[in-house]
Design an enzyme around this catalytic site. Sequence first.
Site, mmCIF file in Angstrom:
data_model
loop_
_atom_site.group_PDB
_atom_site.id
_atom_site.type_symbol
_atom_site.label_atom_id
_atom_site.label_comp_id
_atom_site.label_asym_id
_atom_site.label_seq_id
_atom_site.Cartn_x
_atom_site.Cartn_y
_atom_site.Cartn_z
ATOM 1 N N LYS A 168 0.800 -1.225 0.000
ATOM 2 C CA LYS A 168 0.000 0.000 0.000
ATOM 3 C C LYS A 168 0.833 1.275 0.000
ATOM 4 C CE LYS A 168 -4.432 -1.555 1.769
ATOM 5 N NZ LYS A 168 -4.257 -3.006 2.054
ATOM 6 N N GLU A 202 -9.820 7.333 3.838
ATOM 7 C CA GLU A 202 -10.744 6.456 4.546
ATOM 8 C C GLU A 202 -10.019 5.136 4.760
ATOM 9 O OE1 GLU A 202 -10.672 6.372 1.243
ATOM 10 O OE2 GLU A 202 -10.516 4.191 1.096
ATOM 11 N N SER A 220 1.613 -9.901 -1.062
ATOM 12 C CA SER A 220 1.243 -8.487 -0.884
ATOM 13 C C SER A 220 1.534 -7.921 0.497
ATOM 14 C CB SER A 220 -0.243 -8.300 -1.206
ATOM 15 O OG SER A 220 -1.047 -9.148 -0.412
HETATM 16 C C1 LIG Z 1 -5.139 -3.986 1.556
HETATM 17 C C2 LIG Z 1 -4.482 -5.257 1.251
HETATM 18 C C3 LIG Z 1 -4.900 -6.070 0.178
HETATM 19 C C4 LIG Z 1 -6.115 -5.763 -0.662
HETATM 20 O O1 LIG Z 1 -6.056 -4.554 -1.346
HETATM 21 P P1 LIG Z 1 -5.799 -4.496 -2.915
HETATM 22 O O2 LIG Z 1 -6.069 -3.080 -3.275
HETATM 23 O O3 LIG Z 1 -6.729 -5.449 -3.579
HETATM 24 O O4 LIG Z 1 -4.380 -4.877 -3.152
HETATM 25 C C5 LIG Z 1 -4.189 -7.218 -0.103
HETATM 26 N N1 LIG Z 1 -3.125 -7.592 0.651
HETATM 27 C C6 LIG Z 1 -2.699 -6.850 1.689
HETATM 28 C C7 LIG Z 1 -1.527 -7.308 2.476
HETATM 29 C C8 LIG Z 1 -3.352 -5.666 2.029
HETATM 30 O O5 LIG Z 1 -2.924 -4.943 3.076
#
Ligand SMILES: *Cc1c(COP(=O)(O)O)cnc(C)c1O
Length: 393
Positions: A89, A111, A377
């Site tokens: 993010k 938000e 992610s």
């Molecule tokens: C917020 C988040 C997501 C989901 O958000 P996307 O916008 O779909 O990427 C996925 N993995 C992690 C670790 C997150 O913090």
Amino acid sequence: MSYNINDKGYYGEFGGAYIPEMLYPNIEELRQNYLKITAEASFQEEFHELLKDYVGRPSPLYFAKRLSEKYNTKIYLKREDLNHTGAHKVNNTIGQILLAQRLGKTRIIAETGAGQHGVATATVCALMGIECVVYMGEIDIARQAPNVARMKMLGAKVVPALSGSCTLKDATNEAMRDWINNPVDTHYIVGSVVGPHPYPDMVARFQAVVSEEIKKQLIEKEGTENPDYLIACVGGGSNAAGTYYHYLDNTDVNIIAVEAAGKGIHTGESAATSVLGKEGIIHGSKTLLMQTGDGQITEPYSISAGLDYPGVGPMHANLYKTGRAEFISITDDEAMTAGLELSQLEGIIPAIETSHALAVFEHKTFKPDNIIVLNLSGRGDKDLQNYIDYFKL
Ligand SMILES: *Cc1c(COP(=O)(O)O)cnc(C)c1O
């Protein structure tokens, strides 16, 4: 044909800017400036310097040997979990705060649902010394106390949204209201590839550093920049958009998008938007969303707070509709099992969102010589209590 955005702000039939008249000046200012500003050499220089020295990029592309042996294929993990603040993010919040500064903005609003985007926003506001207000549903504030504490520690003001179901969509409404009242000095940092144009494209471009790096790293490791498969989980879709971005129009590379099936797609407790969603408008964008017969948004459910969103971004709606991406839905149980497996096979505890992507290997058989890149992610520190309760560790 391109799977990327067209000059009217649409991916196929999805996207656009369906906004109240009063938001028009804010969105129009962004639309007219985002490409010009982000293309400037000084912007690119500062963006890439911060990604390198502050975030710790490039994130490694790690060959997961034991995981690959178990599933008899070649699995690489793009280690976004190693970024500062623990997920992808921050790539986006850094890009947007640099843009906000160049637009002369002195105040940031955002938000947040689970608090991850709020923390990433509060982080870059502290970095730049800019005032930060984060709207968060009252129920989410109670559920996500550690992230609320982080935001406060970072100097942000957390404002509870007290209307409706007191969750993410109500926080979004409050943030919109704030922006309408403060159009001149305030920038609204949206956290995923959602919202009115140009947000989905802007956020995708900031996250595109992920696939830019994958190309270079895969050449070093495999002698080709093209994997056979890309896999990412989809909440709003930003980590997935970053993973796919530079491969969207290269159909030799297969794309897999993973959604949260919650307790099961048809249990009424799910967030499997591609299967359950219909075309509609959410947060200013035409896309697929879960709704009742008369168009009321359905409350989504997933064990992972980051996938608990009733829509997907317009890029993903188009990838689904055109068949460019294969969509797979993973239940809570399958995701938790995959998260435990990665922890014990590779010594990496993933975020529960990411565990959904990892569960694909139990769903689909790949060939031994397939090269697969999965976006890891985020890290699982924030989810430890959830894992502990689930497995009674
Ligand atoms: C917020 C988040 C997501 C989901 O958000 P996307 O916008 O779909 O990427 C996925 N993995 C992690 C670790 C997150 O913090």
